[in-house]
Design a protein around this motif. Structure first.
Motif, short mmCIF file in Angstrom:
data_model
loop_
_atom_site.label_atom_id
_atom_site.label_comp_id
_atom_site.label_asym_id
_atom_site.label_seq_id
_atom_site.Cartn_x
_atom_site.Cartn_y
_atom_site.Cartn_z
N GLY A 110 67.89 -55.66 -13.05
CA GLY A 110 69.08 -54.82 -13.05
C GLY A 110 69.90 -54.98 -14.32
N SER B 257 77.58 -47.90 -11.97
CA SER B 257 76.28 -47.42 -12.46
C SER B 257 75.29 -47.23 -11.32
CB SER B 257 75.72 -48.41 -13.48
OG SER B 257 76.60 -48.55 -14.58
N SER B 258 75.33 -48.13 -10.31
CA SER B 258 74.42 -47.97 -9.17
C SER B 258 74.76 -46.74 -8.35
CB SER B 258 74.48 -49.23 -8.30
OG SER B 258 75.78 -49.37 -7.72
N ALA C 274 72.23 -43.54 -7.72
CA ALA C 274 71.90 -43.03 -6.38
C ALA C 274 72.19 -41.55 -6.26
CB ALA C 274 72.66 -43.83 -5.32
#
Length: 231
Positions: free
Chosen positions: A123, A176-177, A181
């Protein structure tokens, strides 16, 4: 010469005959009763003493509970029953439906920790390679973290300085995640997608503001004393 019997002798002989017949009748009745009792005992011996003959046509309590359990289990699994309503099986979008099996959640102990560390490093690599905002904040953290370690302040103040910088990195990774998504679901412009990304950016801005405020309140007086001492 034949003699005639008197009435008294005839009466006594008749009484004796009736007594003999009565005794024979009682003996025959007793024999019949004994035979009937023996036959009843034989029939009773053929029956299991644990069988309830009077309730043979109806199920016992254990069978009733087992039958109710089978009906309840069929109703819970969605199997149609004779007496209850027919339930359709839960669809994948139903919130009560069981989650699908995830093969990546089967690791335990040190194996799980090892895979978690590898995923975390992956990550970081993705964030450094793909996210320009994270690279900028990481560069700022590379400058501020050593300064937070070297500045002469109290231990609690030092923790606040370092924690505020790390908080910015944490919020940026979460933002950012969320963006990744949303892009995975759809790349088209949508009001809800734009709202989610804007909320993530707002969270990053709040973290940056908290960092600036913490450094200004703690390091500001120290820098002011240094400037006055030089002048």
């Amino acid at each position: 010469m034949r003699t005639r019997s008197s009435p008294a002798s005839r009466a006594s002989s008749n009484g004796a005959l009736r007594a003999v017949h009565a005794s024979n009748d009682r003996r025959d009745h007793q024999d019949h009763q004994d035979h009937q009792d023996h036959q009843d005992d034989h029939d009773t011996a053929d029956v299991d003493p644990f069988d309830d003959v009077s309730e043979s046509a109806a199920p016992d309590e254990a069978d009733a509970h087992r039958l109710n359990g089978q009906i309840g289990e069929r109703a819970h699994n969605g199997t149609p029953t004779r007496s209850g309503p027919q339930h359709e099986p839960l669809g994948p979008d139903d919130p009560l439906a069981p989650l699908p099996f995830n093969p990546y959640k089967g690791n335990r102990g040190l194996t799980r920790a090892w895979h978690a560390m590898k995923n975390s490093l992956a990550g970081f690599r993705v964030a450094i390679r793909e996210e320009s905002a994270f690279r900028q904040e990481l560069t700022l953290a590379a400058i501020l973290l050593p300064c937070g370690v070297l500045v002469p302040v109290e231990p609690v103040s030092r923790v606040l300085l370092l924690g505020s910088v790390l908080l910015v990195l944490i919020v940026e990774l979460l933002n950012s995640s969320v963006e990744a998504a949303i892009d995975r679901i759809s790349l088209e412009r949508h009001e809800l997608s734009r709202r989610a990304k804007d909320l993530g950016s707002a969270a990053v801005m709040v973290a940056l503001g908290m960092c600036v405020m913490t450094w200004g309140l703690i390091v500001g007086p120290v820098v002011t004393r240094w400037v006055k001492a030089w002048l």
